[in-house]
Scaffold this motif. Structure first.
Motif: not given
Length: 613
Positions: A234, A236, A425, A446
């Motif tokens: 992931w 972000t 999330y 997300l």
């Protein structure tokens, strides 16, 4: 401070305000659906166009979003049957319009014009009807004036028909009186609480045999949830920001672009009161100067409120030069004028003077840098999306993905109780619960603009741990269940003997909507079902049960103002229910008489386009 209302000279701002009229029209402005299809349904000789249907669906989406805070997709509308409800409503509306036409119901141009002039969406900046704004809004909605005016005429005719059908609707007096008598009836009672102190043996401890039996009877109660071993990659914006070096030139450009936020010119807070002529304005100004009246009194004499005349913050560039000169010529708050404006001779009361302010770049730099880094991180993630998709499509593992991109590798033992890190999330949680072993990782988004992909490595099914491992939890559950049962049994014994333990509480005038703090709802229900002088037991929570005696049944006091108010509310409610049912039946009868067809191909075409939006 009253809501800001500034007068802007800029044509761009004026047209921006006019553009908002489209929103006030309830969603006008759906794009063309193309193709040769023009209507989705017909009722009698009336059509429901594809634009009408599409616009109604979008309006319903917007209404539900405002109510629930969630933007439902077209697929969700279909799942909940909302698309069908919208079609049924449109068919009913057209059926009534057809019936009005068959009966010759219509209104003249004067009534149509009055309705349009009274529509708030077509009001200008001065509060009156804005002819240019009206044309602008309809043009952007894809409607001609003739089309819109025909719709208004139909709406008014349908209102006349509805009023004729429902005009004589009344609620039966006997039914209302019976409901009032039932709803306003009250009870007097005595309530006693049964606690551990009322149990002859107090709290008892379980034996090992008790625990073993309880454990075996409640295996699923102590199950651990299914655990999913998941590997994920992931990224972000928050994970990237520390790696982004702010560009000083870009930060200064961002500071200058936000100059209105960091540099404020001198401003005043003012109220405005216009007069029909210069003589009236001068007389009012003289009366204020002589102490014979004040600005508040003048506003009240005109039937206005201070909110009506408040102009909010005004900078010199917001108003014409003569007004700016008068407003900014004051050293202290006060009344100035009269000044000639578009509204006529005007007095202004300045009630606050705000000095110019400026936040230096150095003070704003940290905030700008954080914003710059977050924006750069989001753009960097968006730019990497296609590359990551290509790598996954080419068979790259999550480990390889983390090695070749900004994505970070992680693993988690996931169940529905885990909320830390990526498990916080909703998008990850949904994907983690949906994935099956052998699924290829897919790139997901997300809520903060981040990306992730995951792989299910294994599943540990729900299981009940051995009793030895969870003995404390099992004993606590046994104690709670046993105590609840013993308290309930003790309350039943006391009720059978008509005994009220402890210090009973007297409760008078309990209505059906009463709230007895700490007691279960079943207690009040049982009270209103009991006969006078009855004594009964009610099970409570883990630490109490109740013994209740019904002392008196009090009939409704029809002379009480609250009861009279309840009766009026019931009359209105019953009338509305009868009217709704009657009009629904009437509408269906009209629809059947007019005949209708629905073009499912056209309906699906509209929905398909909205699915892609």
């Amino acid at each position: 401070m009253a809501e800001e209302r500034r007068k802007k000279k800029s044509n761009a701002v004026v047209w921006a305000v006019l553009a908002l009229l489209i929103l006030a029209l309830g969603g006008f402005g759906i794009g063309s659906f193309g193709g040769s299809l023009s209507s989705v349904a017909e009722v009698g000789d009336r059509e429901i166009t594809v634009e009408d249907y599409g616009r109604a669906l979008q309006n319903e989406q917007a209404r539900l979003a405002q109510q629930t805070g969630q933007n439902l997709t077209m697929a969700q509308l279909q799942t909940f049957g909302i698309d069908r409800a919208v079609m049924e409503r449109l068919l009913a509306e057209q059926a009534l319009a057809w019936e009005a036409g068959q009966m010759g119901l219509s209104v003249g141009d004067a009534e149509v014009a009055e309705r349009i002039r009274a529509t708030p969406a077509f009001g200008g900046l001065d509060g009156g009807f804005d002819r240019d704004g009206y044309a602008f809004a309809l043009r952007n909605a894809g409607l001609s004036e003739a089309e819109y005016e025909a719709r208004v005429r139909d709406d008014v005719a349908t209102e006349l028909l509805q009023a004729a059908v429902l005009g004589g609707t009344e609620s039966p007096e006997a039914r209302v009186d019976a409901l009032v008598a039932w709803l306003a009836e009250t009870r007097d009672a005595t309530l006693a609480t049964v606690t551990v102190a009322d149990l002859p043996a107090g709290i008892t401890a379980p034996t090992e045999a008790d625990l073993q039996a309880f454990y075996e009877e409640n295996l699923t109660r102590f199950e651990t949830p299914e655990r999913r071993e998941i590997t994920y990659a992931w990224i972000t914006p928050d994970l990237l920001v520390d790696a982004i070096e702010p560009d000083e030139t870009a930060l200064r450009e961002l500071y200058e672009a936000r100059a209105d936020e960091y540099r404020q010119p001198a401003r005043v807070l003012a109220e405005r009161l216009a007069f029909p002529d210069a003589a009236a304005a001068e007389a009012a100004r003289a009366a204020i100067a002589a102490g014979e009246t004040d600005f508040d009194a003048l506003v009240a004499e005109r039937g206005l409120t201070l909110d009506d005349v408040d102009q909010g913050e005004i900078a010199a560039d917001d108003v014409d030069a003569p007004v700016a000169e008068a407003l900014f010529g004051l050293e202290d708050p006060g009344v100035v004028g009269p000044v000639e404006t578009l509204l006529g001779p005007t007095l202004f009361r300045v009630y606050a003077i705000l000095d110019p302010t400026e936040v230096p770049f150095e003070e704003a730099r940290d905030d700008l840098a954080a914003e710059f880094a977050a924006d750069a991180a989001r753009r960097r993630i968006d730019a990497a999306r296609d590359e990551i998709d290509d790598l996954l499509a080419g068979g790259a593992t999550l480990e390889e993905l983390a090695a070749e991109t900004d994505l970070q590798l992680g693993s988690i033992g996931f169940d529905e109780t885990v909320i830390d890190g990526i498990a916080g999330y909703d998008e990850f949680r949904a994907a983690a619960l949906d994935v099956t072993e052998g699924d290829f990782p897919e790139l997901e988004t997300l809520s903060d603009g981040g990306l992730f992909a995951l792989r299910l490595d294994g599943v540990t099914p729900p299981a009940t741990p051995p009793l030895a491992d969870i003995r404390d939890a099992v004993e606590a559950a046994w104690q709670a269940d046993t105590l609840r049962r013993r308290l309930s049994e003790r309350a039943e014994e006391l009720a059978a003997a008509a005994e009220l333990p402890g210090t009973p509480e007297t409760l008078a005038g309990l209505g059906r909507d009463a709230r007895l703090e700490g007691t279960p709802p079943a207690l009040l229900d049982a009270l209103f079902e009991a006969e006078p002088e009855a004594v009964f037991a009610v099970e409570g929570g883990a630490d109490a049960a109740y013994v209740v005696r019904l002392d008196a049944v009090n009939e409704a006091d029809l002379s009480d103002p609250e009861t009279a108010e309840l009766r009026e509310a019931l009359i209105a409610s019953q009338r509305q229910e009868i009217a709704t049912d009657l009009f629904s039946l009437y509408g269906r009868a009209v629809q059947a008489r007019a005949g209708f067809t629905v073009d499912q191909q056209a309906v699906q075409a509209v929905q398909a386009q909205l699915l892609g939006q």
